[in-house]
Design a protein around this motif. Structure first.
Motif, PDB file in Angstrom:
ATOM      1  N   PRO A 143      10.570  13.593  61.136  1.00 59.97           N
ATOM      2  CA  PRO A 143      11.314  14.132  62.275  1.00 59.97           C
ATOM      3  C   PRO A 143      10.528  15.259  62.933  1.00 59.97           C
ATOM      4  O   PRO A 143       9.816  15.999  62.248  1.00 59.97           O
ATOM      5  CB  PRO A 143      12.613  14.663  61.663  1.00 59.97           C
ATOM      6  CG  PRO A 143      12.591  14.322  60.234  1.00 59.97           C
ATOM      7  CD  PRO A 143      11.261  13.773  59.882  1.00 59.97           C
ATOM      8  N   PRO A 144      10.636  15.394  64.251  1.00 60.68           N
ATOM      9  CA  PRO A 144       9.912  16.480  64.915  1.00 60.68           C
ATOM     10  C   PRO A 144      10.477  17.834  64.479  1.00 60.68           C
ATOM     11  O   PRO A 144      11.654  17.936  64.147  1.00 60.68           O
ATOM     12  CB  PRO A 144      10.172  16.230  66.408  1.00 60.68           C
ATOM     13  CG  PRO A 144      11.399  15.406  66.450  1.00 60.68           C
ATOM     14  CD  PRO A 144      11.426  14.616  65.168  1.00 60.68           C
ATOM     15  N   PRO A 145       9.631  18.846  64.490  1.00 60.13           N
ATOM     16  CA  PRO A 145      10.139  20.173  64.109  1.00 60.13           C
ATOM     17  C   PRO A 145      11.108  20.682  65.167  1.00 60.13           C
ATOM     18  O   PRO A 145      11.050  20.259  66.321  1.00 60.13           O
ATOM     19  CB  PRO A 145       8.870  21.030  64.058  1.00 60.13           C
ATOM     20  CG  PRO A 145       7.898  20.340  64.950  1.00 60.13           C
ATOM     21  CD  PRO A 145       8.232  18.875  64.868  1.00 60.13           C
ATOM     22  N   PRO A 146      11.997  21.591  64.787  1.00 58.58           N
ATOM     23  CA  PRO A 146      12.923  22.136  65.779  1.00 58.58           C
ATOM     24  C   PRO A 146      12.148  22.935  66.815  1.00 58.58           C
ATOM     25  O   PRO A 146      11.061  23.445  66.536  1.00 58.58           O
ATOM     26  CB  PRO A 146      13.857  23.030  64.956  1.00 58.58           C
ATOM     27  CG  PRO A 146      13.113  23.329  63.710  1.00 58.58           C
ATOM     28  CD  PRO A 146      12.166  22.183  63.477  1.00 58.58           C
ATOM     29  N   PRO A 147      12.678  23.047  68.032  1.00 56.29           N
ATOM     30  CA  PRO A 147      11.980  23.810  69.064  1.00 56.29           C
ATOM     31  C   PRO A 147      11.917  25.288  68.663  1.00 56.29           C
ATOM     32  O   PRO A 147      12.788  25.780  67.951  1.00 56.29           O
ATOM     33  CB  PRO A 147      12.837  23.607  70.313  1.00 56.29           C
ATOM     34  CG  PRO A 147      14.174  23.207  69.808  1.00 56.29           C
ATOM     35  CD  PRO A 147      13.941  22.526  68.492  1.00 56.29           C
ATOM     36  N   PRO A 148      10.888  25.992  69.137  1.00 55.54           N
ATOM     37  CA  PRO A 148      10.802  27.411  68.801  1.00 55.54           C
ATOM     38  C   PRO A 148      11.938  28.180  69.477  1.00 55.54           C
ATOM     39  O   PRO A 148      12.440  27.762  70.517  1.00 55.54           O
ATOM     40  CB  PRO A 148       9.434  27.822  69.355  1.00 55.54           C
ATOM     41  CG  PRO A 148       9.121  26.819  70.408  1.00 55.54           C
ATOM     42  CD  PRO A 148       9.816  25.549  69.993  1.00 55.54           C
ATOM     43  N   PRO A 149      12.329  29.307  68.891  1.00 55.91           N
ATOM     44  CA  PRO A 149      13.393  30.087  69.511  1.00 55.91           C
ATOM     45  C   PRO A 149      12.911  30.646  70.844  1.00 55.91           C
ATOM     46  O   PRO A 149      11.712  30.845  71.043  1.00 55.91           O
ATOM     47  CB  PRO A 149      13.672  31.202  68.500  1.00 55.91           C
ATOM     48  CG  PRO A 149      12.446  31.283  67.658  1.00 55.91           C
ATOM     49  CD  PRO A 149      11.817  29.929  67.686  1.00 55.91           C
ATOM     50  N   PRO A 150      13.823  30.869  71.785  1.00 58.11           N
ATOM     51  CA  PRO A 150      13.407  31.397  73.079  1.00 58.11           C
ATOM     52  C   PRO A 150      12.821  32.803  72.902  1.00 58.11           C
ATOM     53  O   PRO A 150      13.247  33.564  72.028  1.00 58.11           O
ATOM     54  CB  PRO A 150      14.689  31.435  73.899  1.00 58.11           C
ATOM     55  CG  PRO A 150      15.794  31.358  72.911  1.00 58.11           C
ATOM     56  CD  PRO A 150      15.253  30.685  71.698  1.00 58.11           C
ATOM     57  N   GLU A 151      11.829  33.080  73.728  1.00 59.43           N
ATOM     58  CA  GLU A 151      11.190  34.395  73.660  1.00 59.43           C
ATOM     59  C   GLU A 151      12.133  35.438  74.232  1.00 59.43           C
ATOM     60  O   GLU A 151      12.724  35.249  75.298  1.00 59.43           O
ATOM     61  CB  GLU A 151       9.891  34.365  74.470  1.00 59.43           C
ATOM     62  CG  GLU A 151       9.091  35.632  74.362  1.00 59.43           C
ATOM     63  CD  GLU A 151       7.791  35.553  75.137  1.00 59.43           C
ATOM     64  OE1 GLU A 151       7.318  36.600  75.569  1.00 59.43           O
ATOM     65  OE2 GLU A 151       7.270  34.433  75.293  1.00 59.43           O
ATOM     66  N   ILE A 152      12.291  36.508  73.503  1.00 58.04           N
ATOM     67  CA  ILE A 152      13.145  37.601  73.960  1.00 58.04           C
ATOM     68  C   ILE A 152      12.242  38.677  74.527  1.00 58.04           C
ATOM     69  O   ILE A 152      11.381  39.217  73.825  1.00 58.04           O
ATOM     70  CB  ILE A 152      14.017  38.155  72.810  1.00 58.04           C
ATOM     71  CG1 ILE A 152      14.906  37.044  72.274  1.00 58.04           C
ATOM     72  CG2 ILE A 152      14.828  39.351  73.288  1.00 58.04           C
ATOM     73  CD1 ILE A 152      15.700  37.439  71.048  1.00 58.04           C
ATOM     74  N   LYS A 153      12.447  38.954  75.815  1.00 58.65           N
ATOM     75  CA  LYS A 153      11.612  39.951  76.481  1.00 58.65           C
ATOM     76  C   LYS A 153      12.326  41.289  76.496  1.00 58.65           C
ATOM     77  O   LYS A 153      13.543  41.360  76.534  1.00 58.65           O
ATOM     78  CB  LYS A 153      11.282  39.488  77.888  1.00 58.65           C
ATOM     79  CG  LYS A 153      10.482  38.209  77.916  1.00 58.65           C
ATOM     80  CD  LYS A 153      10.089  37.827  79.294  1.00 58.65           C
ATOM     81  CE  LYS A 153       9.250  36.564  79.244  1.00 58.65           C
ATOM     82  NZ  LYS A 153       8.663  36.253  80.503  1.00 58.65           N
ATOM     83  N   GLY A 154      11.531  42.319  76.517  1.00 58.10           N
ATOM     84  CA  GLY A 154      12.091  43.675  76.609  1.00 58.10           C
ATOM     85  C   GLY A 154      12.655  43.935  77.997  1.00 58.10           C
ATOM     86  O   GLY A 154      12.606  43.088  78.886  1.00 58.10           O
ATOM     87  N   GLU A 155      13.144  45.133  78.201  1.00 57.47           N
ATOM     88  CA  GLU A 155      13.789  45.434  79.475  1.00 57.47           C
ATOM     89  C   GLU A 155      12.823  45.412  80.636  1.00 57.47           C
ATOM     90  O   GLU A 155      13.228  45.284  81.785  1.00 57.47           O
ATOM     91  CB  GLU A 155      14.530  46.771  79.402  1.00 57.47           C
ATOM     92  CG  GLU A 155      13.624  47.991  79.349  1.00 57.47           C
ATOM     93  CD  GLU A 155      14.409  49.283  79.279  1.00 57.47           C
ATOM     94  OE1 GLU A 155      14.215  50.116  80.172  1.00 57.47           O
ATOM     95  OE2 GLU A 155      15.209  49.441  78.359  1.00 57.47           O
ATOM     96  N   ARG A 156      11.511  45.489  80.374  1.00 61.73           N
ATOM     97  CA  ARG A 156      10.523  45.476  81.468  1.00 61.73           C
ATOM     98  C   ARG A 156       9.867  44.107  81.626  1.00 61.73           C
ATOM     99  O   ARG A 156       8.900  43.968  82.327  1.00 61.73           O
ATOM    100  CB  ARG A 156       9.482  46.540  81.218  1.00 61.73           C
ATOM    101  CG  ARG A 156      10.106  47.903  81.243  1.00 61.73           C
ATOM    102  CD  ARG A 156       9.103  48.985  81.220  1.00 61.73           C
ATOM    103  NE  ARG A 156       9.853  50.241  81.222  1.00 61.73           N
ATOM    104  CZ  ARG A 156       9.340  51.372  80.913  1.00 61.73           C
ATOM    105  NH1 ARG A 156       8.067  51.450  80.593  1.00 61.73           N
ATOM    106  NH2 ARG A 156      10.051  52.459  80.942  1.00 61.73           N
ATOM    107  N   GLY A 157      10.415  43.110  80.936  1.00 59.34           N
ATOM    108  CA  GLY A 157      10.014  41.738  81.098  1.00 59.34           C
ATOM    109  C   GLY A 157       8.764  41.359  80.480  1.00 59.34           C
ATOM    110  O   GLY A 157       8.168  40.428  80.578  1.00 59.34           O
TER     111      GLY A 157
END
Length: 134
Positions: A120-134
């Motif tokens: 089975p394919p691996p699960p997708p990576p978690p979404p990147e969390i950016k700081g308040e300045r992006g």
């Protein structure tokens, strides 16, 4: 003491969740795409290969190749050769080396034996969390 029991039960339930989630996302036939599978019906063992593009190939014991197509809609795995079509409702993915017999919509007991299955394919990576300045 009761609090510890609830924590243990919750931990056990959490361990079961990935299995349930992966079973729900499984699509019949996906584990054998590109893999030759021995399909036996009425004492005749054909080799069936399902391709990612929806085409399939059936090779008879005598070596004759029969072009086919396949679909996996509504929880069913269906194979069509010319005008004939047959569908099965697998309950779980095939496992390499473990024969499974399914009844088809034509009321035929058919045994499927995969010599290999896809990982089975691996699960997708978690979404990147950016700081308040992006």
């Amino acid at each position: 003491m009761a609090k510890q029991v609830h924590i243990v039960m919750l931990a056990g339930a959490m361990l079961a969740l990935p299995t349930v989630a992966s079973a729900q996302s499984w699509v019949p036939g996906s584990e054998i795409v590109g893999q030759p599978v021995t399909v036996t019906a009425n004492g005749i063992a054909d080799t069936v290969t399902l391709n990612a593009d929806g085409t399939a190939r059936v090779v008879t014991p005598g070596g004759r190749e029969i072009p086919a197509s396949w679909t996996n809609a509504g929880g069913q795995l269906c194979v069509r050769t010319g005008m004939a079509s047959e569908c099965w409702t697998p309950q779980a993915p095939l496992q390499a080396g473990q024969p499974v017999t399914w009844m088809s919509n034509c009321n035929s007991a058919t045994t499927w034996l995969a010599s290999a299955v896809n990982t089975p394919p691996p699960p997708p990576p978690p979404p990147e969390i950016k700081g308040e300045r992006g």
